[in-house]
Design a protein around this motif. Structure first.
Motif, PDB file in Angstrom:
ATOM      1  N   UNK A 191      -3.907   0.899   2.563  1.00 22.37           N
ATOM      2  CA  UNK A 191      -4.760  -0.243   2.834  1.00 22.37           C
ATOM      3  C   UNK A 191      -4.565  -0.706   4.277  1.00 22.37           C
ATOM      4  N   UNK A 192      -5.627  -0.719   5.047  1.00 24.43           N
ATOM      5  CA  UNK A 192      -5.495  -1.098   6.451  1.00 24.43           C
ATOM      6  C   UNK A 192      -6.164  -2.397   6.807  1.00 24.43           C
ATOM      7  N   UNK A 193      -6.828  -3.018   5.819  1.00 23.50           N
ATOM      8  CA  UNK A 193      -7.558  -4.242   6.125  1.00 23.50           C
ATOM      9  C   UNK A 193      -6.605  -5.402   6.386  1.00 23.50           C
ATOM     10  N   UNK A 194      -7.003  -6.274   7.299  1.00 22.45           N
ATOM     11  CA  UNK A 194      -6.146  -7.393   7.682  1.00 22.45           C
ATOM     12  C   UNK A 194      -5.837  -8.288   6.486  1.00 22.45           C
ATOM     13  N   UNK A 203      13.707   3.554  -2.043  1.00 27.04           N
ATOM     14  CA  UNK A 203      12.359   4.044  -1.762  1.00 27.04           C
ATOM     15  C   UNK A 203      11.560   4.063  -3.056  1.00 27.04           C
ATOM     16  N   UNK A 204      10.460   3.296  -3.079  1.00 26.07           N
ATOM     17  CA  UNK A 204       9.597   3.227  -4.256  1.00 26.07           C
ATOM     18  C   UNK A 204       8.257   3.849  -3.868  1.00 26.07           C
ATOM     19  N   UNK A 205       8.072   5.111  -4.247  1.00 28.41           N
ATOM     20  CA  UNK A 205       6.898   5.880  -3.797  1.00 28.41           C
ATOM     21  C   UNK A 205       6.575   6.932  -4.850  1.00 28.41           C
ATOM     22  N   UNK A 206       5.286   6.967  -5.306  1.00 24.19           N
ATOM     23  CA  UNK A 206       4.932   7.898  -6.376  1.00 24.19           C
ATOM     24  C   UNK A 206       4.291   9.195  -5.898  1.00 24.19           C
ATOM     25  N   UNK A 207       4.185   9.396  -4.598  1.00 25.68           N
ATOM     26  CA  UNK A 207       3.712  10.661  -4.044  1.00 25.68           C
ATOM     27  C   UNK A 207       4.947  11.535  -3.794  1.00 25.68           C
ATOM     28  N   UNK A 259      -0.421   4.182   5.889  1.00 28.31           N
ATOM     29  CA  UNK A 259      -0.477   5.639   5.815  1.00 28.31           C
ATOM     30  C   UNK A 259      -1.773   6.125   6.453  1.00 28.31           C
ATOM     31  N   UNK A 260      -1.771   7.303   7.087  1.00 25.47           N
ATOM     32  CA  UNK A 260      -0.591   8.147   7.342  1.00 25.47           C
ATOM     33  C   UNK A 260       0.231   7.605   8.510  1.00 25.47           C
ATOM     34  N   UNK A 261       1.525   7.854   8.472  1.00 30.15           N
ATOM     35  CA  UNK A 261       2.415   7.413   9.541  1.00 30.15           C
ATOM     36  C   UNK A 261       3.344   8.570   9.891  1.00 30.15           C
ATOM     37  N   UNK A 280       0.479   0.960  -3.769  1.00 31.75           N
ATOM     38  CA  UNK A 280      -0.365   1.500  -4.839  1.00 31.75           C
ATOM     39  C   UNK A 280       0.429   2.399  -5.785  1.00 31.75           C
ATOM     40  N   UNK A 281       1.443   1.862  -6.459  1.00 31.32           N
ATOM     41  CA  UNK A 281       2.192   2.642  -7.445  1.00 31.32           C
ATOM     42  C   UNK A 281       1.295   2.846  -8.665  1.00 31.32           C
TER      43      UNK A 281
END
Length: 230
Positions: free
Chosen positions: A87-90, A8-12, A107-109, A56-57
Protein backbone atom coordinates in the motif's frame (compact mmCIF):
# COMPACT_ATOMS: atom_id res chain seq x y z
CA UNK A 1 27.27 -5.80 22.51
CA UNK A 2 24.22 -8.07 22.40
CA UNK A 3 22.63 -9.08 19.14
CA UNK A 4 19.43 -7.28 18.19
CA UNK A 5 16.41 -9.56 18.04
CA UNK A 6 13.83 -9.18 15.27
CA UNK A 7 10.33 -10.59 14.91
CA UNK A 8 9.44 -10.84 11.22
CA UNK A 9 5.73 -11.24 10.45
CA UNK A 10 5.47 -11.93 6.71
CA UNK A 11 3.40 -14.51 4.80
CA UNK A 12 5.34 -14.39 1.51
CA UNK A 13 7.85 -17.27 1.96
CA UNK A 14 10.34 -15.97 -0.62
CA UNK A 15 10.33 -12.44 0.82
CA UNK A 16 10.57 -13.75 4.38
CA UNK A 17 13.58 -15.87 3.45
CA UNK A 18 15.26 -12.92 1.71
CA UNK A 19 14.70 -10.55 4.63
CA UNK A 20 15.76 -13.14 7.23
CA UNK A 21 18.96 -13.97 5.34
CA UNK A 22 19.97 -10.33 4.97
CA UNK A 23 19.37 -9.44 8.60
CA UNK A 24 21.15 -12.53 9.88
CA UNK A 25 24.13 -11.37 7.82
CA UNK A 26 23.89 -8.13 9.81
CA UNK A 27 24.06 -10.22 13.02
CA UNK A 28 20.38 -9.93 13.93
CA UNK A 29 18.63 -12.83 15.61
CA UNK A 30 15.53 -13.28 13.42
CA UNK A 31 12.34 -15.12 14.42
CA UNK A 32 9.71 -15.49 11.72
CA UNK A 33 6.02 -16.29 11.50
CA UNK A 34 3.39 -15.87 8.80
CA UNK A 35 0.52 -15.75 11.29
CA UNK A 36 -0.69 -12.75 13.26
CA UNK A 37 -1.94 -14.74 16.28
CA UNK A 38 1.37 -16.61 16.51
CA UNK A 39 3.23 -13.31 16.24
CA UNK A 40 1.39 -12.07 19.34
CA UNK A 41 2.33 -15.23 21.26
CA UNK A 42 5.98 -15.00 20.18
CA UNK A 43 6.16 -11.34 21.21
CA UNK A 44 4.63 -12.16 24.61
CA UNK A 45 7.08 -15.01 25.22
CA UNK A 46 10.11 -12.82 24.46
CA UNK A 47 9.72 -9.19 23.44
CA UNK A 48 11.89 -8.51 20.37
CA UNK A 49 14.00 -5.40 19.86
CA UNK A 50 12.15 -4.61 16.62
CA UNK A 51 9.17 -5.94 14.65
CA UNK A 52 8.92 -6.06 10.85
CA UNK A 53 5.21 -6.46 10.19
CA UNK A 54 3.44 -7.17 6.91
CA UNK A 55 0.23 -5.14 6.60
CA UNK A 56 -1.59 -7.70 4.41
CA UNK A 57 -1.23 -10.98 6.35
CA UNK A 58 -3.51 -13.63 4.81
CA UNK A 59 -6.10 -15.05 7.20
CA UNK A 60 -6.44 -14.49 10.94
CA UNK A 61 -5.82 -11.01 12.27
CA UNK A 62 -4.38 -8.26 10.06
CA UNK A 63 -0.96 -6.68 10.41
CA UNK A 64 -2.67 -3.45 11.45
CA UNK A 65 -4.47 -5.29 14.27
CA UNK A 66 -1.21 -6.96 15.37
CA UNK A 67 0.37 -3.51 15.56
CA UNK A 68 -2.58 -2.19 17.59
CA UNK A 69 -2.42 -5.10 20.05
CA UNK A 70 1.36 -4.88 20.47
CA UNK A 71 0.94 -1.25 21.46
CA UNK A 72 -1.69 -2.15 24.06
CA UNK A 73 0.45 -4.71 25.88
CA UNK A 74 2.90 -3.55 28.53
CA UNK A 75 5.71 -5.89 27.42
CA UNK A 76 5.65 -4.69 23.81
CA UNK A 77 4.22 -1.18 23.95
CA UNK A 78 7.65 0.40 23.39
CA UNK A 79 8.99 -2.10 20.83
CA UNK A 80 9.63 -0.33 17.50
CA UNK A 81 7.46 -1.55 14.62
CA UNK A 82 8.09 -1.12 10.89
CA UNK A 83 5.17 -1.94 8.57
CA UNK A 84 5.90 -3.74 5.29
CA UNK A 85 3.21 -3.26 2.68
CA UNK A 86 2.33 -2.84 -0.96
CA UNK A 87 0.00 0.00 0.00
CA UNK A 88 1.57 3.27 -1.08
CA UNK A 89 -1.26 5.72 -0.56
CA UNK A 90 -0.68 8.50 1.95
CA UNK A 91 -3.93 7.72 3.80
CA UNK A 92 -2.80 4.14 4.44
CA UNK A 93 0.63 5.29 5.62
CA UNK A 94 -1.07 7.65 8.07
CA UNK A 95 -3.32 4.83 9.34
CA UNK A 96 -0.29 2.65 9.99
CA UNK A 97 1.54 5.38 11.86
CA UNK A 98 -1.55 6.35 13.86
CA UNK A 99 -1.95 2.71 14.91
CA UNK A 100 1.52 2.82 16.43
CA UNK A 101 4.01 1.93 13.68
CA UNK A 102 7.35 3.75 13.85
CA UNK A 103 8.05 3.58 10.13
CA UNK A 104 6.59 2.31 6.89
CA UNK A 105 8.39 0.62 3.97
CA UNK A 106 6.53 0.09 0.69
CA UNK A 107 7.11 -3.06 -1.38
CA UNK A 108 9.10 -3.64 -3.46
CA UNK A 109 12.12 -2.48 -1.46
CA UNK A 110 15.82 -3.27 -1.53
CA UNK A 111 17.32 -5.18 1.43
CA UNK A 112 19.87 -2.38 1.81
CA UNK A 113 17.10 0.22 2.18
CA UNK A 114 15.26 -1.92 4.73
CA UNK A 115 18.42 -2.49 6.79
CA UNK A 116 19.09 1.26 6.78
CA UNK A 117 15.53 2.01 7.93
CA UNK A 118 15.70 -0.60 10.70
CA UNK A 119 19.02 0.75 11.96
CA UNK A 120 17.69 4.31 11.84
CA UNK A 121 14.73 3.34 14.02
CA UNK A 122 16.96 1.44 16.45
CA UNK A 123 19.29 4.42 16.69
CA UNK A 124 16.36 6.60 17.72
CA UNK A 125 14.83 4.29 20.28
CA UNK A 126 17.67 1.99 21.42
CA UNK A 127 21.07 3.47 20.54
CA UNK A 128 23.03 0.61 22.09
CA UNK A 129 21.60 -1.89 19.62
CA UNK A 130 22.35 0.23 16.57
CA UNK A 131 26.04 -0.38 17.20
CA UNK A 132 27.19 3.18 16.56
CA UNK A 133 29.83 3.23 19.28
CA UNK A 134 31.90 0.51 20.96
CA UNK A 135 34.21 1.27 23.88
CA UNK A 136 36.72 -0.54 26.06
CA UNK A 137 38.78 1.40 28.57
CA UNK A 138 40.17 4.44 26.76
CA UNK A 139 39.50 2.87 23.35
CA UNK A 140 36.48 4.05 21.35
CA UNK A 141 35.19 2.93 17.95
CA UNK A 142 32.62 4.74 15.83
CA UNK A 143 31.33 1.84 13.71
CA UNK A 144 29.28 4.10 11.42
CA UNK A 145 32.00 6.69 10.75
CA UNK A 146 34.74 4.00 10.77
CA UNK A 147 36.84 5.97 13.25
CA UNK A 148 38.88 4.76 16.21
CA UNK A 149 40.31 6.79 19.08
CA UNK A 150 42.42 5.87 22.07
CA UNK A 151 42.71 8.36 24.90
CA UNK A 152 41.13 10.92 22.59
CA UNK A 153 43.79 10.47 19.88
CA UNK A 154 42.80 9.21 16.43
CA UNK A 155 44.08 5.74 15.54
CA UNK A 156 44.66 4.93 11.86
CA UNK A 157 43.61 1.38 10.98
CA UNK A 158 43.36 -0.56 7.74
CA UNK A 159 40.03 -2.25 6.88
CA UNK A 160 41.07 -5.68 8.16
CA UNK A 161 42.47 -4.32 11.43
CA UNK A 162 39.25 -2.32 11.87
CA UNK A 163 37.10 -5.45 11.50
CA UNK A 164 39.42 -7.38 13.82
CA UNK A 165 39.22 -4.71 16.52
CA UNK A 166 35.44 -4.44 16.09
CA UNK A 167 35.11 -8.17 16.75
CA UNK A 168 37.23 -7.89 19.89
CA UNK A 169 35.27 -4.86 21.12
CA UNK A 170 32.00 -6.74 20.68
CA UNK A 171 33.36 -9.60 22.82
CA UNK A 172 35.71 -8.10 25.44
CA UNK A 173 37.56 -10.68 27.49
CA UNK A 174 36.69 -13.57 25.16
CA UNK A 175 39.60 -15.69 23.95
CA UNK A 176 39.45 -16.40 20.20
CA UNK A 177 41.57 -18.95 18.38
CA UNK A 178 43.11 -18.00 15.04
CA UNK A 179 40.54 -20.21 13.30
CA UNK A 180 37.59 -18.50 14.98
CA UNK A 181 39.00 -15.09 14.14
CA UNK A 182 39.40 -16.15 10.52
CA UNK A 183 35.74 -17.19 10.41
CA UNK A 184 34.53 -14.01 12.12
CA UNK A 185 36.71 -11.45 10.32
CA UNK A 186 37.61 -13.00 6.96
CA UNK A 187 34.60 -15.30 6.50
CA UNK A 188 34.00 -19.05 6.42
CA UNK A 189 35.06 -19.39 2.78
CA UNK A 190 38.41 -17.72 3.28
CA UNK A 191 41.55 -19.46 1.99
CA UNK A 192 43.79 -17.33 4.19
CA UNK A 193 46.19 -19.22 6.45
CA UNK A 194 45.73 -19.02 10.21
CA UNK A 195 49.19 -17.45 10.63
CA UNK A 196 47.93 -14.41 8.70
CA UNK A 197 45.93 -13.55 11.82
CA UNK A 198 49.23 -13.06 13.70
CA UNK A 199 50.38 -10.49 11.14
CA UNK A 200 47.19 -8.46 11.50
CA UNK A 201 47.28 -8.73 15.30
CA UNK A 202 50.80 -7.24 15.22
CA UNK A 203 49.60 -4.40 12.98
CA UNK A 204 46.62 -3.77 15.25
CA UNK A 205 48.80 -3.73 18.37
CA UNK A 206 51.25 -1.32 16.76
CA UNK A 207 48.44 1.06 15.86
CA UNK A 208 46.50 1.10 19.13
CA UNK A 209 49.49 0.88 21.50
CA UNK A 210 51.27 3.92 20.08
CA UNK A 211 52.80 6.27 22.64
CA UNK A 212 53.73 3.51 25.09
CA UNK A 213 50.10 2.87 25.97
CA UNK A 214 49.38 -0.47 27.69
CA UNK A 215 48.88 -3.44 25.38
CA UNK A 216 45.22 -4.43 25.71
CA UNK A 217 45.38 -7.41 23.35
CA UNK A 218 46.42 -10.46 25.34
CA UNK A 219 48.09 -13.48 23.76
CA UNK A 220 46.82 -16.67 25.37
CA UNK A 221 49.34 -19.49 24.89
CA UNK A 222 48.00 -22.38 22.76
CA UNK A 223 44.56 -20.70 22.67
CA UNK A 224 44.58 -17.40 20.76
CA UNK A 225 43.96 -13.73 21.51
CA UNK A 226 41.68 -11.63 23.68
CA UNK A 227 40.88 -7.97 24.26
CA UNK A 228 41.85 -7.82 27.91
CA UNK A 229 43.48 -5.01 29.87
CA UNK A 230 44.56 -7.55 32.51
Amino acid sequence: MSRATMLLVEDDPALAELVSWNFRREDFEVRHTADGEEAMLMAQEAAPDIVLLDWMIEGGISGLEVCRRLRRQTATQNVPIIMLTARGEEEDRVRGLETGADDYVTKPFSPRELIARVNAVLRRVRPGLAGESLTYGDLEMDTVGHKVKRGGDTVALGPTEFRLLKHFLEHPGWVFSRERLLDAVWGHDSDIEARTVDVHIRRLRKAINVGDRPDIIRTVRSAGYALDAG
